[in-house]
Design a protein around this motif. Structure first.
Motif, PDB file in Angstrom:
ATOM      1  N   MET A 232      32.714  53.492  44.290  1.00  0.00           N
ATOM      2  CA  MET A 232      32.248  52.780  43.106  1.00  0.00           C
ATOM      3  C   MET A 232      30.908  53.358  42.598  1.00  0.00           C
ATOM      4  N   THR A 233      30.065  53.747  43.581  1.00  0.00           N
ATOM      5  CA  THR A 233      28.781  54.345  43.170  1.00  0.00           C
ATOM      6  C   THR A 233      29.024  55.649  42.431  1.00  0.00           C
ATOM      7  N   GLU A 234      29.953  56.436  42.953  1.00  0.00           N
ATOM      8  CA  GLU A 234      30.276  57.693  42.275  1.00  0.00           C
ATOM      9  C   GLU A 234      30.842  57.441  40.886  1.00  0.00           C
ATOM     10  N   LEU A 235      31.748  56.400  40.771  1.00  0.00           N
ATOM     11  CA  LEU A 235      32.314  56.066  39.466  1.00  0.00           C
ATOM     12  C   LEU A 235      31.201  55.692  38.477  1.00  0.00           C
ATOM     13  N   HIS A 236      30.189  54.937  38.939  1.00  0.00           N
ATOM     14  CA  HIS A 236      29.092  54.533  38.053  1.00  0.00           C
ATOM     15  C   HIS A 236      28.258  55.747  37.627  1.00  0.00           C
ATOM     16  N   GLU A 237      28.002  56.633  38.581  1.00  0.00           N
ATOM     17  CA  GLU A 237      27.209  57.812  38.253  1.00  0.00           C
ATOM     18  C   GLU A 237      27.929  58.705  37.248  1.00  0.00           C
ATOM     19  N   GLN A 238      29.275  58.883  37.450  1.00  0.00           N
ATOM     20  CA  GLN A 238      30.029  59.710  36.510  1.00  0.00           C
ATOM     21  C   GLN A 238      30.055  59.095  35.105  1.00  0.00           C
TER      22      GLN A 238
ATOM     23  N   VAL B 171      36.040  63.204  33.020  1.00  0.00           N
ATOM     24  CA  VAL B 171      37.087  62.250  32.647  1.00  0.00           C
ATOM     25  C   VAL B 171      38.139  62.164  33.750  1.00  0.00           C
ATOM     26  N   ILE B 172      38.491  63.344  34.342  1.00  0.00           N
ATOM     27  CA  ILE B 172      39.494  63.338  35.424  1.00  0.00           C
ATOM     28  C   ILE B 172      38.969  62.565  36.630  1.00  0.00           C
ATOM     29  N   ILE B 173      37.696  62.842  36.971  1.00  0.00           N
ATOM     30  CA  ILE B 173      37.095  62.160  38.119  1.00  0.00           C
ATOM     31  C   ILE B 173      37.009  60.668  37.879  1.00  0.00           C
ATOM     32  N   VAL B 174      36.593  60.263  36.702  1.00  0.00           N
ATOM     33  CA  VAL B 174      36.478  58.841  36.386  1.00  0.00           C
ATOM     34  C   VAL B 174      37.839  58.166  36.449  1.00  0.00           C
ATOM     35  N   LYS B 175      38.848  58.882  35.901  1.00  0.00           N
ATOM     36  CA  LYS B 175      40.198  58.302  35.905  1.00  0.00           C
ATOM     37  C   LYS B 175      40.694  58.058  37.328  1.00  0.00           C
ATOM     38  N   ARG B 176      40.413  59.037  38.240  1.00  0.00           N
ATOM     39  CA  ARG B 176      40.861  58.861  39.630  1.00  0.00           C
ATOM     40  C   ARG B 176      40.108  57.718  40.305  1.00  0.00           C
TER      41      ARG B 176
END
Length: 911
Positions: A201-207, A238-243
């Motif tokens: 989740m932290t990675e998703l927020h940073e991206q 976008v790919i990273i966020v989608k995953r």
């Protein structure tokens, strides 16, 4: 030919020559004027058209450059209208030049190319605006999705952190219970599930934050390579966020994030629009450069056209120059011919036929007049007039011979009479010298006595006036008033003697000015009313509305006569009244003073106007007042007369010739208030110790700082510093070391910015005028009075006047009231006066404007009583005047009410 015919012939020939020269000059200049007008008609419109072409080209250049910078469709259309308008204007101007004979084909071609290119440039700008608008829409949508995703992912990070914290808390509880298996299970869950979820989740927020950052970079980039790098990074994000969205455990949050991810996936259209925008901007840049090139070519062609205009203008100027030179040469030739012809006419007709024979006649006549009666007369004269003159001269010579003998006889008689007259002149000269010596001795005596009397009077009157300004017991105040009145009487006697001396010496200066007769009479009434009230008399005023508003008279002399007559009437009246009348009788201004006094016996009336004549010595005076009034009246072409009957009163009348005048600045003869001049610093140069003290005290009353020096040398030393700090210097004219006028000359050199005032008891002769010539700005005579000092400082220092209570209040009454009733009680009465009487004053003014006589009388009577009860004596007297005359000055009434109330407040609450 007669002399007249010869002169007429010469004048006609000279007139013909002058007229011929004038006609030739007129024709030449008229030809030049026609060429100039034609050139001007051709040149000015052409130059104006060229200037307008330059202006229109500049407009096109500026609008073309501004077209690339527009940010909205409205701005693009506005610039397009300007370009279209200027293009039409240029075509019209080129058509005008073509009609004037100029070749404009090349510049028209350049204009067409420039217009076509600017049209294409406008289309590119329109495309750029469309792409920019679509880019902004997509960018705003993706940016909104990124911002929403940042908020949602932040909450997911917080939830994951909460779950980790809860698992750790549970682990601590199991440790305390020694439940090893539960601790291991919780630890495995913490490591394998909770911490892993928190990390995702932290990675998703940073991206999500990186996506927002890249969106900001897209807007500012202008390079295709940089844009490609940003697009690659954006796609990976976008790919990273989608995953990472797929790992969101909360179904609701995941359902909210998935549409946002779909919005992010539309980024390719965003980058495509950005690439299109960059491409269009580059094309517009190239288009702008090309526009500058086309405009440069257009400007070159325009310069060539301007050169053609200038060349044609130069041709016209050359034509004008040729015509001017031709006319000038022709005029010079004609002038030379006219000069030669004029010289010939002057020599042949004027000199040979007229001037030379006339000169011979004059020389012969001069010799006869010189005594050579046998001189021959010229005979070779052709003009009949000159022959007649010769005949007359011959007869004159004969008559002169007969008169010559008679002259000798008369000369003998004149010599005898001249000798007798010389004897009489010598006797008259001796008598005049004796009279001048006697007059000089009298003037010296009067000047010396005036100075010696005025010097101690300065101390007496100044000290008395200073004491009267202080609160004193009634007995002391009465004694000081006796001293002051006696000093005033002595000063009045001295002034009468000096006035009579000036009149006897013939030094009466009449200076007519524009004077308001009604105002002068009212001011005399106000001045003398207090003296009448003291004796219990009624002073009445009668004024004629038929008098002009302004008259041309010597105000000072009329004022002196009126005050003298009224003063005499009050002096010789014990009971009853004195009436001052101002009337228009025929073509004269008639001023009469009537009284109910003791009257004048018949046997004393014949000697009444003789100097030093007194009806009774018990009334005081010098016996010069009426003598001075009569002499002043005679100097003004006026007539002073009187009617009197012993025991029934007298009536004195002065009739002044009526001369109307325009509006002028009239002096204010009303009593002037004492003033304060705080902050001013004066230097007093005075050697007499008493005068030093009195003058310093008077100036201190006005809050003036005073520095005293006794000699001129001390004054020069004191003023040697550049920052002397003095605003004025009072200079005594009789200093022990330096004459006052000589000191003034030195001070004007040493301190030219310091105003100097002469201060002396010498007032006779031309002393004041001599002071002004020496650099003094004013003259103060001794004895010095506070009122005169106040008015003088007001004029030369320019401070506003502050009225002191002593001028408007009855000091004795206010002191008695304070002792009897106290300040608080009188303050309450003052409040009641404001509440009840101020509305009455407004009612009085309204009644005066409406002409309600009865209301004016009753209200003014009521206000007179209430004002007198509160010690406001001046205001009470003014209301009494209104009650009698039904006349008031609204501005004066307002000022007097305000100043009286302020003075009473200051008396009740002294600082």
């Amino acid at each position: 030919m007669s002399l007249t015919h010869r002169l007429w012939l010469a004048f006609v020939l000279m007139a013909i020559l002058s007229l011929t020269s004038a006609l030739i000059g007129w024709a030449g200049f008229r030809h030049i004027k026609q060429i100039e007008q034609q050139s001007t008609l051709n040149l000015l419109p052409t130059m104006k058209t060229a200037l307008q072409l330059n202006e229109a080209g500049a407009y096109i250049l500026f609008s073309g450059q501004a077209l690339n910078e527009v940010t909205s469709e409205d701005e693009r259309q506005a610039q397009g209208k300007i370009l279209t308008t200027q293009s039409i204007r240029i075509r019209s101007l080129l058509s005008q030049l073509q009609d004037s004979g100029f070749d404009t084909s090349k510049i028209q071609q350049q204009e067409q190319l420039l217009s076509q290119h600017l049209s294409e440039q406008g289309q590119l700008v329109e495309q750029r605006l469309t792409v920019s608008r679509e880019f902004s829409q997509i960018h705003d949508r993706i940016a909104s999705a990124a911002n929403q995703m940042t908020v949602l992912t932040k909450s997911q990070v917080n939830n994951a952190s909460t779950a980790v914290s809860a698992n750790i808390a549970t682990m601590y509880d199991d440790i305390e219970k020694n439940n090893r298996q539960a601790v291991e299970t919780s630890l495995d869950r913490l490591v394998e599930v909770d911490l892993d979820h928190q990390s995702r989740m932290t990675e998703l927020h940073e991206q999500s934050l990186n996506v927002a950052n890249l969106l900001a970079q897209i807007v500012s980039t202008s390079s295709d390579d940089m844009l490609a790098d940003i697009e690659k990074q954006f796609g990976q994000l976008v790919i990273i966020v989608k995953r990472r969205v797929e790992f969101v455990e909360d179904p609701h949050r995941r359902s909210l994030l998935l549409p946002l991810v779909s919005e992010l996936e539309a980024y390719r259209a965003l980058f495509q629009h950005k690439r299109d925008s960059i491409e269009l901007q580059q094309r517009l840049s190239f288009s702008g450069q090309y526009s500058l090139l086309l405009f440069s070519q257009f400007n070159s062609e325009l310069d060539a056209l301007v050169r053609q205009v200038n060349a044609r203008s130069q041709q016209d100027l050359e034509k004008i120059s040729i015509a001017r030179n031709t006319s000038q040469n022709l005029l010079i030739i004609m002038s030379i011919i006219s000069l030669v012809a004029l010289l010939f006419i002057l020599w042949r007709i004027v000199w040979r036929s007229v001037a030379r024979p006339l000169t011979m006649q004059i020389e012969a006549l001069q010799r006869i007049l010189d005594g050579d009666l046998q001189t021959p007369l010229p005979q070779t004269i052709s003009a009949s007039e000159l022959k007649t003159i010769g005949y007359l001269v011959e007869r004159f010579r004969t008559n002169t011979l007969s008169l010559h003998h008679q002259q000798r006889y008369l000369e003998m008689l004149v010599a005898q009479r001249t000798e007798e007259l010389n004897d009489l002149v010598r006797q008259h000269t001796l008598a005049r010298q004796d009279a001048e010596l006697a007059n000089k001795a009298k003037s010296t005596f009067l000047a010396t006595m005036s100075h010696e009397i005025r010097t101690p009077l300065n101390g007496i009157l100044g000290t008395a006036e200073l004491l009267l300004l202080k609160p004193l017991p009634d007995e002391d105040r009465m004694a000081i008033e006796v001293i002051n009145d006696s000093g005033e009487s002595l000063l009045s006697i001295l002034n009468d003697i000096l006035d009579y001396s000036s009149i006897e010496a013939g030094r009466i200066a009449i200076l007519p000015t524009s004077v308001a007769p009604d105002e002068l009479i009212q001011q005399a009434y106000q001045l003398m009313s207090s003296a009448a009230h003291k004796k219990g008399l009624t002073l009445n005023v009668e004024q004629d509305a038929a008098l002009p508003e302004y008259l041309q008279v010597d105000r000072q002399r009329v004022w002196q006569i009126v005050c003298n007559l009224v003063g005499n009437a009050i002096k010789f009246t014990d009971t009853g009244s004195v009436t001052l009348s101002s009337l228009k009788v025929a073509e004269s201004w008639q001023i009469s003073v009537s009284d109910t006094g003791i009257g004048i016996p018949t046997d004393r009336q014949k000697t009444l106007f003789q100097p030093f004549t007194q009806l009774t010595h018990r009334r005081g005076g010098t016996g010069l007042g009426l003598t001075i009034c009569q002499r002043l009246s005679q100097a003004m072409n006026a007539r002073l007369s009187f009617e009197s009957q012993a025991g029934k009163g007298s009536r004195f009348t002065v009739s002044i010739p009526l001369k109307s005048a325009g509006l002028a600045c009239l002096p204010d003869a009303a009593p002037q208030p004492v003033e304060q001049f705080s902050g001013y610093h004066l230097l007093l140069i005075e050697d007499n110790l008493i005068n030093q003290k009195v003058t310093t005290a008077l100036l201190n009353q006005l809050k003036v700082q005073v520095t005293v020096v006794s000699t001129g040398r001390e004054a020069l030393e004191r003023l040697s510093a550049s920052d002397h700090g003095f605003d004025m210097a009072l200079v005594d004219l009789d200093l022990p070391d330096i004459d006052g006028c000589e000191l003034a000359n030195r001070l004007k050199i040493q301190v030219p910015d310091l105003p100097l005032t002469a201060f002396s008891a010498h007032i006779l002769g031309n002393i004041p005028e001599h002071c002004y010539q020496s650099g003094f700005v004013g003259f103060l005579s001794k004895p010095l009075r506070l009122k005169a000092l106040t008015e003088y400082l007001s004029t030369h220092l320019g401070r506003s006047r502050v009225i002191q209570p002593v001028d408007l209040l009855d000091r004795k009454q206010i002191n008695d009231d304070i002792r009897l009733f106290g300040q608080s009680q009188i303050s309450q009465w003052l409040v009641l006066f404001r509440e009840n009487n101020l509305p009455l004053i407004e009612r009085l003014k309204s009644a005066y404007q409406a002409g309600e006589v009865e209301t004016i009388r009753s209200v003014s009577h009521q206000l007179k009583s209430s004002s007198g009860s509160l010690s406001m004596s001046t205001l009470s007297h003014y209301f009494g005047d209104i009650e009698k005359t039904y006349q008031l000055d609204v501005l004066k009434l307002d000022a007097l009410v305000s100043d009286s109330l302020y003075s009473l407040e200051q008396a009740l609450n002294p600082e």
